[in-house]
Design an enzyme around this catalytic site. Sequence first.
Site, short mmCIF file in Angstrom:
data_model
loop_
_atom_site.label_atom_id
_atom_site.label_comp_id
_atom_site.label_asym_id
_atom_site.label_seq_id
_atom_site.Cartn_x
_atom_site.Cartn_y
_atom_site.Cartn_z
N HIS A 30 -14.25 96.05 30.07
CA HIS A 30 -14.18 94.59 30.08
C HIS A 30 -15.57 94.04 29.82
O HIS A 30 -16.54 94.46 30.43
CB HIS A 30 -13.64 94.09 31.42
CG HIS A 30 -13.46 92.60 31.46
ND1 HIS A 30 -12.68 91.93 30.54
CD2 HIS A 30 -13.97 91.65 32.29
CE1 HIS A 30 -12.70 90.63 30.81
NE2 HIS A 30 -13.48 90.44 31.86
N HIS A 42 -16.88 85.29 30.72
CA HIS A 42 -16.07 86.31 30.05
C HIS A 42 -14.70 85.74 29.71
O HIS A 42 -14.35 84.63 30.11
CB HIS A 42 -15.95 87.58 30.91
CG HIS A 42 -15.45 87.35 32.30
ND1 HIS A 42 -14.27 87.89 32.78
CD2 HIS A 42 -15.97 86.64 33.34
CE1 HIS A 42 -14.10 87.52 34.04
NE2 HIS A 42 -15.11 86.76 34.40
N CYS A 150 -11.84 90.32 24.97
CA CYS A 150 -13.09 90.04 25.68
C CYS A 150 -14.31 90.53 24.92
O CYS A 150 -15.37 89.89 24.94
CB CYS A 150 -13.05 90.66 27.08
SG CYS A 150 -12.83 92.46 27.10
#
Length: 258
Positions: A30, A42, A150
């Site tokens: 991530h 994010h 992401c």
Amino acid sequence: MGLLSNRVERNEIKPGDHIYTYRAVFTYSHHGVFVGGSKVVHFRPERNLKSMTETSSNPDDPTSNPCPCFPDCGFRQPNSGVVLSCLDCFLRNGSLYCFEYEVSPSVFLSKIRGGTCTTASSDPPETVIHRAMYLLQNGFGNYDVFQNNCEDFALYCKTGLLIQDKQGVGRSGQASSIIGAPLAAMISSPLKLLMPSPVGVATVTAGMYCMSRYATDIGVRSDVIKVPVEDLALKLGWTCPGEEVAEDETLDKQITAK
């Protein structure tokens, strides 16, 4: 940072850095942009954010914030997947890694796993932070694991680059790896008839996998363009030109009336 790992300590990262951590026992990573003050911007699927809100006791109660250190941790605009989190909540007890930019082709090809580096150059930290904070207020469109995830978010914040062909592979090196591995295996499978050695077939397959990742890297692609963050919504079709004109005319009328 080492050849095999981009792991860093917290005191080594600087505002504007593209950072990431691994989830689900290294199944995927991530990504986000460190904006300073132990804060990370994010991009996440909106459905995950909704489920997190639903599990909280009372979203309107400040004491129900799951983060005990930062009251604004988890801030996002309605219907947006761009989130401001503290570094602890972003990492979720995982290790911290820093994404590398302007790596040489040899270093890029030596990385076994995608989503760790790019040959593209990064813009100055102040530009990177401006893009991240602008998108926090205005959103980054709909989340898509292959086209708009992401890593795509962090890569855009760092470089301002977009892929012109929306039907092709996105900017994410992680997504390219997912697609490239089975594709390389499929292409190299006929070689088993010509190459009796399993080692030879494995070497060719690995080479095809690395080259497929390199060919989709934003630093070498010819179908990328630089787009100012203020024009991003219009470029990606999130806003129609007519809608912007109508909004501007309404605003002008309101100002004139005053």
